[in-house]
Design a protein around this motif. Sequence first.
Motif, PDB file in Angstrom:
ATOM      1  N   GLY A 119       0.787  -1.309   0.040  1.00 45.94           N
ATOM      2  CA  GLY A 119       0.012  -0.022   0.154  1.00 45.94           C
ATOM      3  C   GLY A 119       0.894   1.256  -0.138  1.00 45.94           C
ATOM      4  N   VAL A 120       2.037   1.371   0.869  1.00 42.22           N
ATOM      5  CA  VAL A 120       2.821   2.354   0.652  1.00 42.22           C
ATOM      6  C   VAL A 120       3.437   2.583  -0.478  1.00 42.22           C
ATOM      7  CG1 VAL A 120       4.745   3.229   1.824  1.00 42.22           C
ATOM      8  CG2 VAL A 120       3.087   2.323   3.397  1.00 42.22           C
ATOM      9  N   VAL A 121       4.039   1.473  -1.213  1.00 47.15           N
ATOM     10  CA  VAL A 121       4.627   1.401  -2.335  1.00 47.15           C
ATOM     11  C   VAL A 121       3.801   2.181  -3.490  1.00 47.15           C
ATOM     12  CG1 VAL A 121       5.535   0.053  -4.315  1.00 47.15           C
ATOM     13  CG2 VAL A 121       6.244  -0.389  -2.104  1.00 47.15           C
ATOM     14  N   HIS A 122       2.544   1.743  -3.557  1.00 40.84           N
ATOM     15  CA  HIS A 122       1.520   2.376  -4.408  1.00 40.84           C
ATOM     16  C   HIS A 122       1.458   3.764  -4.198  1.00 40.84           C
ATOM     17  CE1 HIS A 122      -1.818   2.361  -7.139  1.00 40.84           C
ATOM     18  NE2 HIS A 122      -2.584   2.984  -6.056  1.00 40.84           N
ATOM     19  N   GLN A 123       1.115   4.137  -2.755  1.00 36.40           N
ATOM     20  CA  GLN A 123       0.890   5.487  -2.392  1.00 36.40           C
ATOM     21  C   GLN A 123       1.889   6.370  -2.707  1.00 36.40           C
ATOM     22  OE1 GLN A 123       0.098   5.876   1.898  1.00 36.40           O
ATOM     23  NE2 GLN A 123       0.679   8.141   1.685  1.00 36.40           N
ATOM     24  N   LEU A 124       3.342   6.015  -2.665  1.00 39.90           N
ATOM     25  CA  LEU A 124       4.308   6.752  -3.101  1.00 39.90           C
ATOM     26  C   LEU A 124       4.836   6.681  -4.385  1.00 39.90           C
ATOM     27  CD1 LEU A 124       6.514   6.156  -0.006  1.00 39.90           C
ATOM     28  CD2 LEU A 124       4.985   8.230  -0.297  1.00 39.90           C
ATOM     29  N   ASN A 125       4.192   5.725  -5.270  1.00 40.08           N
ATOM     30  CA  ASN A 125       4.452   5.696  -6.547  1.00 40.08           C
ATOM     31  C   ASN A 125       5.794   4.929  -6.749  1.00 40.08           C
ATOM     32  OD1 ASN A 125       3.690   5.550  -9.390  1.00 40.08           O
ATOM     33  ND2 ASN A 125       4.657   7.808  -9.663  1.00 40.08           N
ATOM     34  N   PHE A 126       6.214   4.360  -5.855  1.00 42.53           N
ATOM     35  CA  PHE A 126       7.666   3.372  -6.002  1.00 42.53           C
ATOM     36  C   PHE A 126       7.423   2.053  -7.040  1.00 42.53           C
ATOM     37  CE2 PHE A 126       9.842   4.647  -1.560  1.00 42.53           C
ATOM     38  CZ  PHE A 126       9.766   6.024  -2.068  1.00 42.53           C
ATOM     39  N   ASN A 127       8.703   1.891  -7.440  1.00 41.45           N
ATOM     40  CA  ASN A 127       8.738   0.758  -8.445  1.00 41.45           C
ATOM     41  C   ASN A 127       9.070  -0.456  -7.968  1.00 41.45           C
ATOM     42  OD1 ASN A 127       9.258  -1.088 -10.463  1.00 41.45           O
ATOM     43  ND2 ASN A 127      10.056   0.589 -11.786  1.00 41.45           N
ATOM     44  N   ARG A 128       8.266  -1.585  -7.610  1.00 45.04           N
ATOM     45  CA  ARG A 128       8.620  -2.650  -6.905  1.00 45.04           C
ATOM     46  C   ARG A 128       9.904  -3.312  -7.483  1.00 45.04           C
ATOM     47  NH1 ARG A 128       4.377  -7.079  -6.065  1.00 45.04           N
ATOM     48  NH2 ARG A 128       3.226  -6.063  -7.938  1.00 45.04           N
ATOM     49  N   SER A 129      10.157  -3.152  -8.599  1.00 40.48           N
ATOM     50  CA  SER A 129      11.494  -3.692  -9.270  1.00 40.48           C
ATOM     51  C   SER A 129      12.760  -2.833  -9.005  1.00 40.48           C
ATOM     52  CB  SER A 129      11.232  -3.879 -10.875  1.00 40.48           C
ATOM     53  OG  SER A 129      10.139  -4.562 -11.218  1.00 40.48           O
ATOM     54  N   PHE A 130      12.440  -1.749  -8.649  1.00 42.57           N
ATOM     55  CA  PHE A 130      13.674  -0.799  -8.140  1.00 42.57           C
ATOM     56  C   PHE A 130      13.821  -0.500  -6.481  1.00 42.57           C
ATOM     57  CE2 PHE A 130      15.304   3.511  -7.415  1.00 42.57           C
ATOM     58  CZ  PHE A 130      16.792   3.221  -7.863  1.00 42.57           C
ATOM     59  N   CYS A 131      12.690  -0.013  -6.033  1.00 42.07           N
ATOM     60  CA  CYS A 131      13.154   0.266  -4.816  1.00 42.07           C
ATOM     61  C   CYS A 131      13.485  -0.784  -3.766  1.00 42.07           C
ATOM     62  CB  CYS A 131      11.464   0.795  -4.091  1.00 42.07           C
ATOM     63  SG  CYS A 131      10.350  -0.631  -3.481  1.00 42.07           S
ATOM     64  N   ARG A 132      14.420  -0.461  -2.797  1.00 41.82           N
ATOM     65  CA  ARG A 132      14.646  -1.486  -1.639  1.00 41.82           C
ATOM     66  C   ARG A 132      14.037  -1.455  -0.508  1.00 41.82           C
ATOM     67  NH1 ARG A 132      21.073  -0.759  -0.944  1.00 41.82           N
ATOM     68  NH2 ARG A 132      20.459   1.260  -0.185  1.00 41.82           N
ATOM     69  N   VAL A 133      13.517  -2.534  -0.033  1.00 42.59           N
ATOM     70  CA  VAL A 133      13.000  -2.844   1.033  1.00 42.59           C
ATOM     71  C   VAL A 133      14.139  -3.554   2.016  1.00 42.59           C
ATOM     72  CG1 VAL A 133      11.047  -3.897   2.389  1.00 42.59           C
ATOM     73  CG2 VAL A 133      10.771  -2.972  -0.116  1.00 42.59           C
TER      74      VAL A 133
END
Length: 255
Positions: free
Chosen positions: A187-201
Motif C-alpha cells: 500500500g505504501v509502495v503504491h501510495q508513493l508511486n515507488f517501483n517494486r522492481s527498483f525500490c529497496r525494502v
Amino acid sequence: MSSLSLFLFDGFYFYYAKDQNGKILAIHRQYYESPRLLAFKLKEEKLLKLDIPIRVFNHVSPFSLIPGMLFESSLSSIFLFFAEKPKENMLVFETTLSSNNLHLVGSIRTELSDLLAEEKSEITFHHGASSFLSFALKEKFNLLNQEILILIQKGFFYLIAFSNQELTLFNRFEIENKEDFLKYTLGVVHQLNFNRSFCRVSVYGDSFSYGIVEDWGNLYFKNFKISTPFSNIQYQEGTEKFQNPEVFESYWVLP
C-alpha cells in the motif's frame, strides 16, 4: 553503574544498565499482563530505584512527527492530537532528531512517569520509535532513490520511506501475520508511486516470528533483504549474548 535505559512495550519491558564507560553490564526483561501490573513490577525493580540517569523509551504511545520549522514545544499536546485524542493524566514529551529538523512527540501515563521519576535527579522520556528513526536518518545518504526501512516488533511494525534520500513517510502498522506486512507495505509502495522492481525494502527486528524471510519477500520485491543494523552499543564481556537481530535496541539506541 552509571545509567539505565528502559524500553516499554505492550506486554513486556526490558532495560539495561551501563557502566562508566558506556558499556552494557546488566540486562533484565520482564512480562506483564495489565497496566496495573506493569506499575507494580516497575515499582519493585531495584535497579530502577537508583538515582542514576535513566532514559525511558515508550513504544506504547501514539506519536506525531513534526518538522522543525513548525514545531513549538508548548504545542506538543496539540501535535499529538493529530495522531490520537490525548487521554487524561498523560505526560507529553518530544525528542529532537536530525539536528533539530524533526521532533517526535509521544506520551506516557503520569502514573508511570511519576513512579519512574521518583527520587531521580535525571530522567528523559522518548517515544520508542526514536531509536529506529535516528538510525534511518543517519543512513539516509547511503540509501537509494526509493527506499523503505521496516522495523518489526511484537504485534506491530514501523515503516520509514525515503524518496531521493528525503524522508517522505513514517508510520506504524499492526501485524498478525506476513499477509498484514505485505498489505501495508504494498500500500505504501503504491501510495508513493515507488517501483517494486527498483525500490529497496530493508527489514529489521523480529521478522522470523511472522515467517518473513528473503525468499518470500523477493516474490514481491526485486530488492528485499533481512537486515541487521550496525551497532552504536558496546557490551561488557559476558553480556554480548543479549545482542540479537530480533531486538533492534540491542544494536542501536538513540544517541
